[in-house]
Design an enzyme around this catalytic site. Structure first.
Site, PDB file in Angstrom:
ATOM      1  N   LYS A  16       0.812  -1.260   0.193  1.00 24.31           N
ATOM      2  CA  LYS A  16       0.044   0.096  -0.040  1.00 24.31           C
ATOM      3  C   LYS A  16       0.693   1.233   0.031  1.00 24.31           C
ATOM      4  O   LYS A  16       1.930   1.161   0.383  1.00 24.31           O
ATOM      5  CB  LYS A  16      -0.892   0.017   1.080  1.00 24.31           C
ATOM      6  CG  LYS A  16      -0.399  -0.021   2.477  1.00 24.31           C
ATOM      7  CD  LYS A  16       0.064   1.317   3.159  1.00 24.31           C
ATOM      8  CE  LYS A  16       0.660   1.512   4.400  1.00 24.31           C
ATOM      9  NZ  LYS A  16       1.225   2.668   5.007  1.00 24.31           N
ATOM     10  N   ASP A  24      -2.279  -1.830  10.313  1.00 24.43           N
ATOM     11  CA  ASP A  24      -2.783  -1.783   8.865  1.00 24.43           C
ATOM     12  C   ASP A  24      -3.341  -3.092   8.685  1.00 24.43           C
ATOM     13  O   ASP A  24      -3.815  -3.234   7.335  1.00 24.43           O
ATOM     14  CB  ASP A  24      -1.236  -1.684   8.228  1.00 24.43           C
ATOM     15  CG  ASP A  24      -0.408  -0.269   8.198  1.00 24.43           C
ATOM     16  OD1 ASP A  24      -1.382   0.554   8.676  1.00 24.43           O
ATOM     17  OD2 ASP A  24       0.433  -0.083   8.014  1.00 24.43           O
TER      18      ASP A  24
END
Length: 290
Positions: free
Chosen positions: A12, A136
C-alpha cells in the site's frame, strides 16, 4: 491436503498522512488515504493435519517470528481448529519501507486460512482479530482503497477518481529500514494537523496534504532526503509513504515510462529498490477469498 497457491499480498501507499492528535494512552490519531498497489508478495499455503504452523522463505530470509506466523497462530488459537499450515512466501515488497508488506502478508494468511480451515468467518470478524497484529492489517483484510482515521481502525472505503487509478507511480526504496516507533517518538513530529475531509482530498487527490511522518524520518536518515530529492528532480513531485523509507512520485507523462528502476534515476547501488506501480481498484483476492 487442501491448498491455495499464488496468493497476492499487495503493498500500500499513503497518498497523505496527517497526525491530528494523540490519545491519553499514547496512541496517535491520524487521517490518511491508503491505496493498494500492484507491488506484491506471493504466498502459497498448504494445510497440515498435525496442528503445526511453518513458514518457508522462497526469497530473502524473514525474521523467525514474523507477522505471517503470528497471524496463523492467532487464528488457530481463536478458532480452536486442530489444523496447521505450511506457508511459503516469495517476498518481493521491501520491508522497513512504510508500504505495509508484512501486514499485507498477515492479512493474506488470515483470509486464506479462514477458507482452508473451513472457518468462513466474516471479514469484519477477521478484521477485529487482525487489529491485534497491527493497525494496517485490517485495511488489507477489507480489501478496498480507504479513508483511514482514528489509530488506523476506522476504515471507510473510498472510490478514487479515474485520474488516480490511471496514473502510474514510480516508487523508490533506499536501503535504510525505518523503525516506526522511532518516528512516532521523534521530537520533530507534528501532532496537531487540522482535520481534513474526504471532499477536500478528492478535489486534488494527487497533491493533497502531506506526510507528517516525513520530517522526522528525514531527521532519522539522510537517505530518505536523498530519495525525495532524486524523485522530485526527476518527476517534479515526491512524497514518503507511511513512516518510510520508500518514496513515490506521480508520473504526469505516463506514456513515456514503461518501467522504473533505481538506474533510471542514476542509482547503480543494488541496495536500492524501485519499480513502476499502479493503484489497484481493490485487493486481488477480494472475489476469491470472501
Amino acid at each position: 491436503m487442501p491448498s491455495l497457491h499464488n496468493l497476492a499480498a499487495p503493498a500500500k501507499l499513503n497518498l497523505f498522512l496527517h497526525i491530528t492528535g494523540r490519545r491519553d494512552d499514547g496512541y496517535h490519531l491520524l487521517q490518511s488515504v491508503f491505496v493498494l498497489i500492484d507491488w506484491a508478495d506471493t504466498l502459497h499455503i498448504d494445510t497440515r493435519d498435525d496442528g503445526r504452523v511453518h513458514r518457508h522463505d522462497l526469497g530473502p530470509a524473514l525474521p523467525a517470528d514474523d507477522l505471517c506466523l503470528r497471524a496463523a497462530r492467532l487464528l488457530q488459537q481463536e478458532s480452536g481448529t486442530p489444523q496447521g499450515a505450511d506457508i511459503h512466501i516469495d517476498k518481493q515488497v521491501p520491508w522497513g519501507a512504510g508500504m505495509g508488506g508484512g501486514s499485507s502478508d498477515a492479512a493474506t494468511v488470515l483470509l486464506a486460512l479462514n477458507q482452508l480451515w473451513g472457518l468462513h468467518w466474516h471479514r469484519d470478524r477477521l478484521a477485529e482479530l487482525a487489529i491485534q497484529l497491527g493497525a494496517d492489517v485490517p485495511f488489507f483484510i477489507h480489501g478496498h482503497n480507504a479513508w483511514v482515521e482514528g489509530i488506523g481502525e476506522q476504515i471507510m472505503p473510498i472510490a478514487l477518481p479515474i485520474e488516480v487509478i490511471d496514473t502510474p507511480l514510480a516508487v523508490l526504496k533506499p536501503p535504510v529500514a525505518v523503525p516506526t516507533q522511532a518516528i512516532f517518538a521523534s521530537p520533530h513530529l507534528s501532532r496537531d494537523t487540522e482535520a481534513a475531509t474526504i471532499s477536500l482530498f478528492l478535489a486534488a487527490p494527487k497533491c493533497f496534504g502531506r506526510n507528517d511522518l516525513q520530517a522526522p524520518a528525514e531527521h532519522y536518515s539522510s537517505q530518505i532526503s536523498q530519495a525525495l530529492e532524486i524523485m522530485q528532480r526527476r518527476f517534479g513531485n515526491s512524497r514518503m509513504t507511511g513512516s518510510g523509507s520508500a518514496v513515490f512520485s506521480w508520473l504526469e507523462a505516463p506514456a513515456a515510462h514503461q518501467s522504473f528502476t533505481p538506474a533510471d534515476v542514476s542509482l547503480d547501488d543494488p541496495t536500492w529498490a524501485g519499480r513502476l506501480c499502479r493503484v489497484l481498484g481493490r485487493h486481488p483476492l477480494f472475489d476469491v477469498l470472501s
